[in-house]
Design a protein around this motif. Structure first.
Motif, PDB file in Angstrom:
ATOM      1  N   ILE C  13      -5.126  11.754  72.857  1.00  0.00           N
ATOM      2  CA  ILE C  13      -5.780  12.911  72.249  1.00  0.00           C
ATOM      3  C   ILE C  13      -7.272  12.641  72.192  1.00  0.00           C
ATOM      4  O   ILE C  13      -7.711  11.603  71.701  1.00  0.00           O
ATOM      5  CB  ILE C  13      -5.264  13.126  70.810  1.00  0.00           C
ATOM      6  N   ASP C  14      -8.051  13.570  72.712  1.00  0.00           N
ATOM      7  CA  ASP C  14      -9.487  13.361  72.606  1.00  0.00           C
ATOM      8  C   ASP C  14     -10.234  14.639  72.283  1.00  0.00           C
ATOM      9  O   ASP C  14     -11.426  14.753  72.479  1.00  0.00           O
ATOM     10  CB  ASP C  14     -10.052  12.723  73.881  1.00  0.00           C
ATOM     11  N   SER C  15      -9.478  15.632  71.853  1.00  0.00           N
ATOM     12  CA  SER C  15     -10.180  16.867  71.503  1.00  0.00           C
ATOM     13  C   SER C  15      -9.416  17.594  70.428  1.00  0.00           C
ATOM     14  O   SER C  15      -8.320  17.204  70.028  1.00  0.00           O
ATOM     15  CB  SER C  15     -10.330  17.758  72.739  1.00  0.00           C
ATOM     16  N   LEU C  16     -10.012  18.641  69.962  1.00  0.00           N
ATOM     17  CA  LEU C  16      -9.452  19.408  68.856  1.00  0.00           C
ATOM     18  C   LEU C  16      -8.113  20.034  69.224  1.00  0.00           C
ATOM     19  O   LEU C  16      -7.177  20.095  68.440  1.00  0.00           O
ATOM     20  CB  LEU C  16     -10.471  20.507  68.500  1.00  0.00           C
ATOM     21  N   ASN C  17      -8.075  20.544  70.432  1.00  0.00           N
ATOM     22  CA  ASN C  17      -6.898  21.312  70.823  1.00  0.00           C
ATOM     23  C   ASN C  17      -6.077  20.610  71.872  1.00  0.00           C
ATOM     24  O   ASN C  17      -6.591  19.881  72.716  1.00  0.00           O
ATOM     25  CB  ASN C  17      -7.342  22.668  71.384  1.00  0.00           C
ATOM     26  N   ASN C  18      -4.822  20.881  71.798  1.00  0.00           N
ATOM     27  CA  ASN C  18      -3.912  20.402  72.822  1.00  0.00           C
ATOM     28  C   ASN C  18      -4.250  21.132  74.126  1.00  0.00           C
ATOM     29  O   ASN C  18      -4.187  22.351  74.175  1.00  0.00           O
ATOM     30  CB  ASN C  18      -2.467  20.696  72.395  1.00  0.00           C
ATOM     31  N   PRO C  19      -4.626  20.418  75.167  1.00  0.00           N
ATOM     32  CA  PRO C  19      -5.029  21.110  76.406  1.00  0.00           C
ATOM     33  C   PRO C  19      -3.895  21.929  77.041  1.00  0.00           C
ATOM     34  O   PRO C  19      -4.135  22.823  77.819  1.00  0.00           O
ATOM     35  CB  PRO C  19      -5.472  19.984  77.340  1.00  0.00           C
ATOM     36  N   ASP C  20      -2.646  21.628  76.695  1.00  0.00           N
ATOM     37  CA  ASP C  20      -1.540  22.360  77.312  1.00  0.00           C
ATOM     38  C   ASP C  20      -1.419  23.765  76.781  1.00  0.00           C
ATOM     39  O   ASP C  20      -1.132  24.688  77.516  1.00  0.00           O
ATOM     40  CB  ASP C  20      -0.210  21.642  77.036  1.00  0.00           C
ATOM     41  N   ASN C  21      -1.568  23.887  75.453  1.00  0.00           N
ATOM     42  CA  ASN C  21      -1.297  25.215  74.903  1.00  0.00           C
ATOM     43  C   ASN C  21      -2.457  25.785  74.116  1.00  0.00           C
ATOM     44  O   ASN C  21      -2.342  26.822  73.517  1.00  0.00           O
ATOM     45  CB  ASN C  21      -0.052  25.159  74.003  1.00  0.00           C
ATOM     46  N   GLY C  22      -3.593  25.116  74.114  1.00  0.00           N
ATOM     47  CA  GLY C  22      -4.762  25.637  73.422  1.00  0.00           C
ATOM     48  C   GLY C  22      -4.636  25.625  71.920  1.00  0.00           C
ATOM     49  O   GLY C  22      -5.522  26.108  71.227  1.00  0.00           O
ATOM     50  N   GLN C  23      -3.519  25.064  71.388  1.00  0.00           N
ATOM     51  CA  GLN C  23      -3.375  25.050  69.928  1.00  0.00           C
ATOM     52  C   GLN C  23      -3.972  23.781  69.366  1.00  0.00           C
ATOM     53  O   GLN C  23      -3.997  22.746  70.025  1.00  0.00           O
ATOM     54  CB  GLN C  23      -1.900  25.112  69.552  1.00  0.00           C
ATOM     55  N   LYS C  24      -4.372  23.889  68.084  1.00  0.00           N
ATOM     56  CA  LYS C  24      -4.944  22.694  67.438  1.00  0.00           C
ATOM     57  C   LYS C  24      -3.855  21.658  67.241  1.00  0.00           C
ATOM     58  O   LYS C  24      -2.735  21.969  66.873  1.00  0.00           O
ATOM     59  CB  LYS C  24      -5.489  23.086  66.065  1.00  0.00           C
ATOM     60  N   TRP C  25      -4.268  20.396  67.433  1.00  0.00           N
ATOM     61  CA  TRP C  25      -3.374  19.301  67.092  1.00  0.00           C
ATOM     62  C   TRP C  25      -3.192  19.283  65.578  1.00  0.00           C
ATOM     63  O   TRP C  25      -4.142  19.384  64.834  1.00  0.00           O
ATOM     64  CB  TRP C  25      -3.995  17.954  67.502  1.00  0.00           C
ATOM     65  N   SER C  26      -1.977  19.072  65.142  1.00  0.00           N
ATOM     66  CA  SER C  26      -1.769  18.916  63.703  1.00  0.00           C
ATOM     67  C   SER C  26      -2.126  17.487  63.325  1.00  0.00           C
ATOM     68  O   SER C  26      -2.128  16.582  64.160  1.00  0.00           O
ATOM     69  CB  SER C  26      -0.308  19.189  63.353  1.00  0.00           C
ATOM     70  N   LEU C  27      -2.384  17.279  62.051  1.00  0.00           N
ATOM     71  CA  LEU C  27      -2.742  15.933  61.588  1.00  0.00           C
ATOM     72  C   LEU C  27      -1.608  14.953  61.856  1.00  0.00           C
ATOM     73  O   LEU C  27      -1.814  13.825  62.296  1.00  0.00           O
ATOM     74  CB  LEU C  27      -3.083  15.956  60.086  1.00  0.00           C
TER      75      LEU C  27
END
Lengths: 309, 175, 451
Positions: C13-27
């Motif tokens: 993980i290196d960004s705010l959003n999951n690149p697959d689905n554009g959703q934010k990674w949860s904590l």
């Protein structure tokens, strides 16, 4: 020029000045030296009178309700005890505020006995090294310890030049420093001599005002110069101690550290502690200066680069 | 001589002894033994063989120093005290007090430096220093119980005798 | 982790959003490195280093509990002549100078403006923070009454004591370092306002950091000035001990950064960003230059110390030999090796020398506080349980260090997607979203995130 944000400036000032505020209380209140309270009591230990009867140890044990000893107090085989491959004789411990040792290898040929206990220094290393102010030098001269604020860092044990404080390591919840308190609570406060002094059958321990004791000590030396080494140990060692010694043989033969400095241990830290407020005052400006000098050229270059685009 | 005259003569001679004896009483009839027990607490009193010590020293002022006005041995003292008088009493406790470190006594000593110009020990130390210093020189007994027995309080105090720790005490004597 | 990357196409993980689905990674997902719990657990078990850590904790944690249950006497020799042992000798006296990296790199990058070192700055700051934090943990084990740790702050002040200064400064400096590292934390949890707030105070924090560090690095040396006769004269100097400690903390901090970056590059390069990895070589050489200058300075001032107190005679004794060994292996040899490494641009020689220097620094601190302490009395070797606890806490330090490095943007740059781009992705229809997702996905590997 890269501008320091207002917030950044305030943060530096806040950090610097709050640190300065703390540090100004660290200075030794402008007093250069403390020669002891004028009416401080003391004890003169005359080793020419001590016969090693250990009554003082027994009296101390009783006075403070210390744990039962392993060996009776009238058993003198303790004088043969050595520890750590013979390099150490008995010392104060978590069950003994004071011990008497015998020294056989003396220039007089006869054994000399020495009573060891806290020397209640004028400017104690333990007190000055304690960061929670657990020690107090009372005006009667006693250096007493408050176990209720002690954190157990054991800095005082490192600092004491006489290696006196012991610690109750085996207590999980109430470990504390164990050392002679000059019978402060039970006797000194009420104008009475400590238990060991009262018990000594030979008055090897003379109780009185420290100033008077120094006179008495020098008078004894003067009256009988062949009997005594011309030195009162503790008169000036580490800035002067309340418990002082007279001896018939050189002091280093009877376990005293004769290489100790003749000014308080605290003095060793003054050169650094004096520098602290200087750092707090100078570092901010100096490093901001470095910052401005080193980044100024770069910003100008960056400006030119962006202008040339 | 008739019987009545012999009686009167005997009576007169005996009566004269009454006058003679008290005058020379102080120096001629010291007690043969003394019980020294004013300080007994940890130890019982000392049954002191006065007669024997008189024989050994042959000089009262060896023990009863400063009492007989017979000059000072120490040349420092002799500078002033060569012709000083003796004292009215030779009892140790009349000069050496039982509690030398009370506030009052310390204050008194410091207030009167001329009177107390040499630190004088208390009674207990006077006994021990004077007795033991000589005993060491003369190879006489120097052990505590050689002169006075331990009391029960004393045994408790020293954790000795009946009160000795069984199988080692709780505290450590060494480091 | 390497197994996952190579075989399962795992991407860190290196960004705010999951690149697959554009959703934010949860904590929770971020904590699990974007893996499912079972995958995460499996990779933990697969790593042999974790077995070593597990063993250390299995032995060490009960010993630590025993220390608290029975008092210090159970794990130390309960010596009155040697009140301090390994907890302070290693945990405080060694770890604090090794954690000097925070203020050193902070000053270099922020105050002196050497942006070249920026990629390693956060690692240096984290190293500093964790080092000081764990120094406090060691203190909590060593103190007789650790529940009274706050007493010198709020209950009773012994203001003449050097320890008072040390305590207050370590506490304040810890706060400063928490704030400095918090930038990375706020990026990771997506609190941009907080991050901006901290960032605006960077200069202030850095200056505060260097003030506090100068003083408490020096103060640790002054602590030994309370015991002048107890420390061997070759290691002791009433006037200069604090300067020795301050100067040695400079190269210690730098070498620790080199050492940690080496370990990181070798064991978790998957977590390192390109900025970090590409520049690490030149950065290492640059750091070595700084360390060399500090080492040379240190050698000079040590010699001055010997001259000042006229201690030449001690050099011929057994202790003198030990002293020369420490200076030889810990100072002179590193100067030589660093110089060769810098000239030949050999990153690996520089790295080896950094580890050697760290050993030399540890030797010096342990010598001053423990080994030559009571040099004229008798020697005492610390209780074995002390060593067990010391190693256990160090293992905990490494575990926490690794935990943070795996997650927070310390070694890599956090990619933030701007709000506009987010909206524009959402506006696309599903096929376009998939295409966009493929474009965003750098190597077209299958990702393990939720479908």
């Amino acid at each position: 020029m890269r501008r320091i944000s207002r917030r950044g400036f305030f943060k530096v000032t806040a950090a610097g000045s709050s640190a300065l505020a703390i540090s100004s209380t660290k200075k030794a209140f402008g007093m250069k030296e403390f020669k002891g309270y004028p009416d401080s009591m003391g004890v003169l230990v005359d080793l020419t009178r001590c016969i090693g009867c250990r009554t003082c140890e027994a009296a101390c044990n009783k006075e403070h309700g210390l744990p039962e000893p392993e060996i009776p107090f009238d058993d003198f085989s303790v004088f043969d005890q050595v520890f750590h491959d013979g390099k150490r004789k008995r010392r104060t411990s978590d069950s003994a505020y004071t011990v008497v040792n015998r020294y056989d290898d003396t220039s007089s040929g006869a054994p000399v006995y020495r009573k060891i206990q806290c020397n209640h220094c004028n400017e104690p290393a333990c007190l000055t090294s304690c960061f929670v102010n657990a020690y107090t030098k009372t005006k009667e001269g006693a250096v007493i310890y408050n176990p209720d604020v002690c954190v157990g860092c054991r800095m005082c044990m490192v600092a004491c030049p006489f290696r006196i404080p012991a610690y109750s390591y085996h207590s999980a919840l109430h470990p504390q420093i164990i050392k002679c308190n000059f019978c402060y609570d039970t006797r000194l406060k009420k104008g009475k001599p400590p238990a060991c002094v009262e018990a000594c059958p030979q008055e090897a321990l003379t109780f009185g005002h420290r100033k008077t004791l120094i006179k008495i000590a020098h008078e004894r030396i003067r009256s009988d110069p062949d009997k005594y080494v011309d030195h009162v140990y503790g008169e000036t060692e580490v800035g002067g101690t309340s418990w002082m010694y007279l001896s018939s043989v050189p002091f280093d033969q009877v376990g005293f550290d004769t290489s100790l400095q003749h000014h308080p241990i605290l003095d060793n830290t003054k050169s650094f502690l004096g520098f602290v407020p200087m750092v707090l005052g100078i570092w901010p400006a100096m490093f901001m200066g470095f910052h401005l000098l080193s980044t100024r050229g770069k910003e100008e270059t960056e400006k030119k680069v962006s202008e040339n685009k | 001589m008739n019987k009545r005259k012999r009686l009167v003569l005997t009576g007169l001679i005996m009566a004269s002894f009454l006058f003679v004896v008290p005058v020379f009483g102080a120096s001629s009839e010291p007690p043969a033994s003394i019980l020294i027990d004013s300080l007994s607490y940890l130890y019982n009193g000392v049954n002191f063989d006065h007669e024997q010590h008189l024989e050994v020293t042959n000089d009262c002022s060896v023990c009863h120093h400063h009492c007989f006005g017979n000059g000072a041995e120490n040349e420092q003292c002799a500078k002033c005290h060569a012709n000083s008088n003796g004292t009215s009493s030779v009892a140790c406790g009349d000069c050496h007090i039982q509690k030398p470190f009370t506030v009052q006594h310390i204050r008194e000593m410091e207030a009167n430096p001329k009177r107390y110009h040499l630190d004088m020990v208390g009674l207990k130390a006077a006994y021990h220093l004077r007795c033991l210093n000589c005993h060491v020189e003369m190879d006489a007994p120097t052990g505590c119980v050689d002169c006075h027995e331990r009391t029960d309080t004393g045994n408790q105090f020293y954790h000795s005798g009946d009160y000795a720790p069984i199988g080692g005490g709780a505290g450590k004597v060494h480091e | 982790m390497n197994h996952l990357i190579v075989n399962k196409g795992y991407q860190p993980i290196d960004s705010l959003n999951n690149p697959d689905n554009g959703q934010k990674w949860s904590l929770w997902r971020k904590l699990l490195l974007g893996l499912s719990p079972s995958d995460y657990f499996r990779q933990v078990l697969r790593n042999p280093f974790n077995w070593v850590l597990g063993l250390i904790f299995a032995i060490g944690l009960p010993v630590i509990i025993y220390r608290y249950a029975t008092g210090l006497g159970g794990v130390m020799h309960a010596s009155y002549d040697y009140p301090w042992g390994l907890f302070l000798g290693f945990g405080l006296f060694c770890m604090v100078p090794l954690s000097a990296s925070g203020f050193l790199l902070g000053t270099t990058v922020e105050l002196f403006g050497h942006k070249k070192f920026k990629p390693i700055l956060r690692l240096a700051l984290l190293n500093g923070l964790l080092g000081y934090f764990f120094a406090v943990v060691y203190l909590l084990v060593d103190l007789g009454c650790p529940w009274r740790l706050y007493y010198p702050m709020f209950v009773s002040w012994g203001t003449a004591a050097v320890l008072f200064l040390v305590g207050w400064h370590v506490a304040t400096y810890l706060s400063v370092q928490i704030m400095e590292v918090s930038e990375a934390f706020f990026e990771w949890v997506n609190w941009p306002t907080a991050k901006k707030f901290i960032h605006s105070g960077t200069i202030g924090l850095t200056v505060a950091g260097i003030i506090l560090s100068t003083l408490h690095q020096g103060a640790l040396g002054t602590l030994l000035c309370y015991a002048p006769g107890k420390v061997h004269p070759l290691w002791y100097s009433q006037e200069f001990l604090w300067i020795f400690y301050l100067c040695s903390s400079v190269f210690a901090g730098i070498c620790m950064v080199i050492a940690v970056s080496t370990v990181v590059e070798k064991t978790m390069s998957w977590r390192c960003g390109s900025e970090f990895l590409d520049n690490l070589g030149p950065i290492t050489i640059g750091l070595a230059k700084g360390a060399t200058m500090a080492l040379v300075t240190y050698l000079v001032i040590k010699i001055i110390g010997i001259i000042h107190d006229n201690e030449w005679a001690y050099l011929t004794t057994g202790w003198g030999t030990w002293f020369m060994l420490e200076i030889g292996l810990g100072v002179i040899l590193p100067i030589i090796l660093f110089s060769i490494g810098i000239r030949k641009n050999s990153v690996w020689l520089v790295r080896f020398t950094a580890f050697l220097t760290i050993l030399g620094l540890m030797m010096n601190r342990l010598n001053t506080a423990l080994i030559t302490f009571n040099w004229d009395l008798y020697q005492e070797i610390p209780h074995p349980l002390e060593a067990v606890i010391t190693v256990t806490i160090f293992a905990l330090f490494i575990t926490v260090y690794r935990f943070i490095l795996y997650r927070l943007p310390i070694l890599y740059t956090w990619k933030t997607v701007s709000e506009e781009e987010l909206v524009s992705i959402a506006d696309l229809d599903s096929t376009q979203t998939q295409q966009a997702a493929v474009l965003v996905d750098t190597a077209g590997k299958e990702s393990l995130g939720p479908a």
